[in-house]
Scaffold this motif. Sequence first.
Motif, PDB file in Angstrom:
ATOM      1  N   THR A  11       0.837  -1.200   0.000  1.00 39.81           N
ATOM      2  CA  THR A  11       0.000   0.000   0.000  1.00 39.81           C
ATOM      3  C   THR A  11       0.875   1.254   0.000  1.00 39.81           C
ATOM      4  O   THR A  11       1.987   1.261   0.491  1.00 39.81           O
ATOM      5  CB  THR A  11      -0.938   0.029   1.218  1.00 39.81           C
ATOM      6  N   GLY A  12       0.314   2.311  -0.591  1.00 36.21           N
ATOM      7  CA  GLY A  12       1.038   3.579  -0.643  1.00 36.21           C
ATOM      8  C   GLY A  12       2.401   3.443  -1.293  1.00 36.21           C
ATOM      9  O   GLY A  12       3.404   3.910  -0.759  1.00 36.21           O
ATOM     10  N   CYS A  13       2.430   2.832  -2.486  1.00 34.35           N
ATOM     11  CA  CYS A  13       3.733   2.409  -3.019  1.00 34.35           C
ATOM     12  C   CYS A  13       4.150   3.162  -4.274  1.00 34.35           C
ATOM     13  O   CYS A  13       4.887   2.619  -5.107  1.00 34.35           O
ATOM     14  CB  CYS A  13       3.750   0.912  -3.275  1.00 34.35           C
ATOM     15  N   THR A  14       3.731   4.410  -4.435  1.00 35.34           N
ATOM     16  CA  THR A  14       4.139   5.147  -5.634  1.00 35.34           C
ATOM     17  C   THR A  14       5.260   6.141  -5.364  1.00 35.34           C
ATOM     18  O   THR A  14       5.640   6.898  -6.259  1.00 35.34           O
ATOM     19  CB  THR A  14       2.934   5.884  -6.248  1.00 35.34           C
ATOM     20  N   GLN A  15       5.790   6.142  -4.151  1.00 35.25           N
ATOM     21  CA  GLN A  15       6.948   6.979  -3.839  1.00 35.25           C
ATOM     22  C   GLN A  15       7.593   6.465  -2.553  1.00 35.25           C
ATOM     23  O   GLN A  15       7.031   5.622  -1.848  1.00 35.25           O
ATOM     24  CB  GLN A  15       6.546   8.443  -3.655  1.00 35.25           C
ATOM     25  N   ARG A  38      -4.708   7.383  -5.835  1.00 32.51           N
ATOM     26  CA  ARG A  38      -5.225   7.721  -7.163  1.00 32.51           C
ATOM     27  C   ARG A  38      -4.422   6.989  -8.242  1.00 32.51           C
ATOM     28  O   ARG A  38      -3.230   6.764  -8.080  1.00 32.51           O
ATOM     29  CB  ARG A  38      -5.146   9.231  -7.407  1.00 32.51           C
ATOM     30  N   ASP A  39      -5.079   6.685  -9.327  1.00 31.58           N
ATOM     31  CA  ASP A  39      -4.398   6.041 -10.454  1.00 31.58           C
ATOM     32  C   ASP A  39      -3.832   7.145 -11.342  1.00 31.58           C
ATOM     33  O   ASP A  39      -4.366   7.466 -12.404  1.00 31.58           O
ATOM     34  CB  ASP A  39      -5.380   5.168 -11.231  1.00 31.58           C
ATOM     35  N   ASP A  40      -2.706   7.708 -10.911  1.00 31.82           N
ATOM     36  CA  ASP A  40      -2.137   8.874 -11.589  1.00 31.82           C
ATOM     37  C   ASP A  40      -0.813   8.513 -12.261  1.00 31.82           C
ATOM     38  O   ASP A  40      -0.481   7.322 -12.421  1.00 31.82           O
ATOM     39  CB  ASP A  40      -1.944  10.021 -10.589  1.00 31.82           C
ATOM     40  N   ASP A  41      -0.058   9.514 -12.659  1.00 24.50           N
ATOM     41  CA  ASP A  41       1.208   9.279 -13.357  1.00 24.50           C
ATOM     42  C   ASP A  41       2.203   8.512 -12.494  1.00 24.50           C
ATOM     43  O   ASP A  41       2.973   7.686 -13.014  1.00 24.50           O
ATOM     44  CB  ASP A  41       1.828  10.618 -13.785  1.00 24.50           C
ATOM     45  N   ARG A  42       2.211   8.782 -11.184  1.00 29.78           N
ATOM     46  CA  ARG A  42       3.143   8.065 -10.303  1.00 29.78           C
ATOM     47  C   ARG A  42       2.784   6.589 -10.225  1.00 29.78           C
ATOM     48  O   ARG A  42       3.679   5.723 -10.175  1.00 29.78           O
ATOM     49  CB  ARG A  42       3.157   8.690  -8.912  1.00 29.78           C
ATOM     50  N   ALA A  43       1.504   6.284 -10.179  1.00 30.36           N
ATOM     51  CA  ALA A  43       1.085   4.886 -10.159  1.00 30.36           C
ATOM     52  C   ALA A  43       1.497   4.184 -11.450  1.00 30.36           C
ATOM     53  O   ALA A  43       2.008   3.059 -11.422  1.00 30.36           O
ATOM     54  CB  ALA A  43      -0.423   4.793  -9.956  1.00 30.36           C
ATOM     55  N   GLU A  44       1.295   4.844 -12.582  1.00 31.63           N
ATOM     56  CA  GLU A  44       1.669   4.240 -13.862  1.00 31.63           C
ATOM     57  C   GLU A  44       3.180   4.052 -13.952  1.00 31.63           C
ATOM     58  O   GLU A  44       3.660   3.017 -14.444  1.00 31.63           O
ATOM     59  CB  GLU A  44       1.174   5.111 -15.010  1.00 31.63           C
ATOM     60  N   ALA A  45       3.950   5.029 -13.474  1.00 28.74           N
ATOM     61  CA  ALA A  45       5.407   4.900 -13.501  1.00 28.74           C
ATOM     62  C   ALA A  45       5.867   3.725 -12.641  1.00 28.74           C
ATOM     63  O   ALA A  45       6.809   3.000 -13.012  1.00 28.74           O
ATOM     64  CB  ALA A  45       6.050   6.200 -13.013  1.00 28.74           C
ATOM     65  N   ARG A  55       8.208  -8.695 -13.951  1.00 28.41           N
ATOM     66  CA  ARG A  55       7.182  -9.184 -13.046  1.00 28.41           C
ATOM     67  C   ARG A  55       5.799  -8.705 -13.488  1.00 28.41           C
ATOM     68  O   ARG A  55       5.660  -7.653 -14.128  1.00 28.41           O
ATOM     69  CB  ARG A  55       7.433  -8.721 -11.606  1.00 28.41           C
ATOM     70  N   ARG A  56       4.794  -9.450 -13.129  1.00 25.84           N
ATOM     71  CA  ARG A  56       3.421  -9.024 -13.378  1.00 25.84           C
ATOM     72  C   ARG A  56       3.013  -7.970 -12.352  1.00 25.84           C
ATOM     73  O   ARG A  56       3.530  -7.944 -11.238  1.00 25.84           O
ATOM     74  CB  ARG A  56       2.470 -10.214 -13.306  1.00 25.84           C
ATOM     75  N   CYS A  57       2.073  -7.129 -12.740  1.00 22.12           N
ATOM     76  CA  CYS A  57       1.642  -6.055 -11.843  1.00 22.12           C
ATOM     77  C   CYS A  57       0.153  -5.783 -12.047  1.00 22.12           C
ATOM     78  O   CYS A  57      -0.314  -5.687 -13.176  1.00 22.12           O
ATOM     79  CB  CYS A  57       2.447  -4.789 -12.096  1.00 22.12           C
ATOM     80  N   ALA A  58      -0.566  -5.694 -10.932  1.00 19.00           N
ATOM     81  CA  ALA A  58      -1.971  -5.294 -10.952  1.00 19.00           C
ATOM     82  C   ALA A  58      -2.141  -4.140  -9.978  1.00 19.00           C
ATOM     83  O   ALA A  58      -1.222  -3.797  -9.230  1.00 19.00           O
ATOM     84  CB  ALA A  58      -2.873  -6.470 -10.573  1.00 19.00           C
ATOM     85  N   SER A  59      -3.329  -3.546  -9.975  1.00 21.88           N
ATOM     86  CA  SER A  59      -3.568  -2.368  -9.141  1.00 21.88           C
ATOM     87  C   SER A  59      -4.781  -2.571  -8.247  1.00 21.88           C
ATOM     88  O   SER A  59      -5.779  -3.182  -8.656  1.00 21.88           O
ATOM     89  CB  SER A  59      -3.794  -1.128 -10.011  1.00 21.88           C
ATOM     90  N   ALA A  60      -4.677  -2.049  -7.035  1.00 22.01           N
ATOM     91  CA  ALA A  60      -5.809  -1.965  -6.108  1.00 22.01           C
ATOM     92  C   ALA A  60      -5.870  -0.505  -5.664  1.00 22.01           C
ATOM     93  O   ALA A  60      -5.342  -0.131  -4.612  1.00 22.01           O
ATOM     94  CB  ALA A  60      -5.630  -2.903  -4.923  1.00 22.01           C
ATOM     95  N   ILE A  61      -6.473   0.320  -6.495  1.00 26.11           N
ATOM     96  CA  ILE A  61      -6.477   1.762  -6.273  1.00 26.11           C
ATOM     97  C   ILE A  61      -7.585   2.136  -5.287  1.00 26.11           C
ATOM     98  O   ILE A  61      -8.704   1.632  -5.370  1.00 26.11           O
ATOM     99  CB  ILE A  61      -6.679   2.514  -7.598  1.00 26.11           C
TER     100      ILE A  61
END
Length: 255
Positions: A11-15, A38-45, A55-61
Motif C-alpha cells: 500500500t502507498g507504493c508510488t513513492q 489515485r491512479d495517476d502518473d506516479r502509479a503508472e510509472a 514481473r506481473r503487476c496489478a492495481s488496487a487503487i
Amino acid sequence: MTLHNRIALVTGCTQGIGQAIALKLAREGADIVINALRDDDRAEATREQIRALGRRCASAIGDVSQPAVIRSALERAVDELGPVDILVNNAGIERRAALLDVTEEDYDRVMAVNLKGPLFLCQTFARLCRRAQRTGAIINISSVHEELPFPNFTPYCTSKGGLKMLMRNLAIELAPLGITVNNIAPGAIETPINARLLSNPRLMAPLLARIPLNRLGEPGDVAGVAAFLAADGARYITGTTIVVDGGLLWSYDEQ
C-alpha cells in the motif's frame, strides 16, 4: 529469486519507502499489486518499473481507510494475478500540530489511514489466505515513534503505538493460519514526507548528531528488511518490530 511465485500487495507504493519495497520485492521475484490513493502518473510509472523487472503487476487503487473500497479492489487484483501471499501495510500520513491545536478532523484522518486501514486490510488478507489454504506474511511499516515520543505529532505517535499492539495481537491470532505478522520501524529516512527536514540544515544537524551512524536512512534500507521478512528465511519470526534507524532510538536524548 527468493520470492519467486509469490504475490505481494504494497500500500502507498508510488513513492518513498513504499515504492522501494514494491521494487525490491519484484527484484526478488514477486509479482506486485500496487495500491495508491489515485491512479495517476506516479502509479503508472511504478507499474512500468515493476513490469520492466519482468514481473506481473496489478492495481488496487483507493483509500486504505475505506475497507470496502480496498477489499473490492483487492478481490479484482486476485482474480487477475492469483492469491496474495504478502501484505505490506505502508500507507501512512502525519499531521503536525501541538496538542492544544489538534483538530478532530486531523486525528480521525491519521487514525483512519495509519491504524484502521491496516487492521481491515489484515482481516481481508487473512480471509483470502484461509480461502486459498495458503500461509502468508504481513509486514506493517510502523515508525520509531511506536516507542519514541514526538511532540506536536500526538495522533501520529498514537497510531503507530496502536499499530505495534495490532501487530502483536494478530501475530497470535493468525499463527494457526501460518501467517506471520511483524512491524518495521524506520527512523529518519530520506523520503518526500521528510522534505521539510531535508531542506533545513538547522534541523538536520541536531538530528544527525543523535544518529550513531551519522546519516539518514534510504528507502532501500527499509526495503531490504521487508524482503527478508517476506521470505522463507523469516518464517519463524512473528510478533516483533525490527527497528531500522541507524541507532537513533537507543541513543536518543530529548533536548
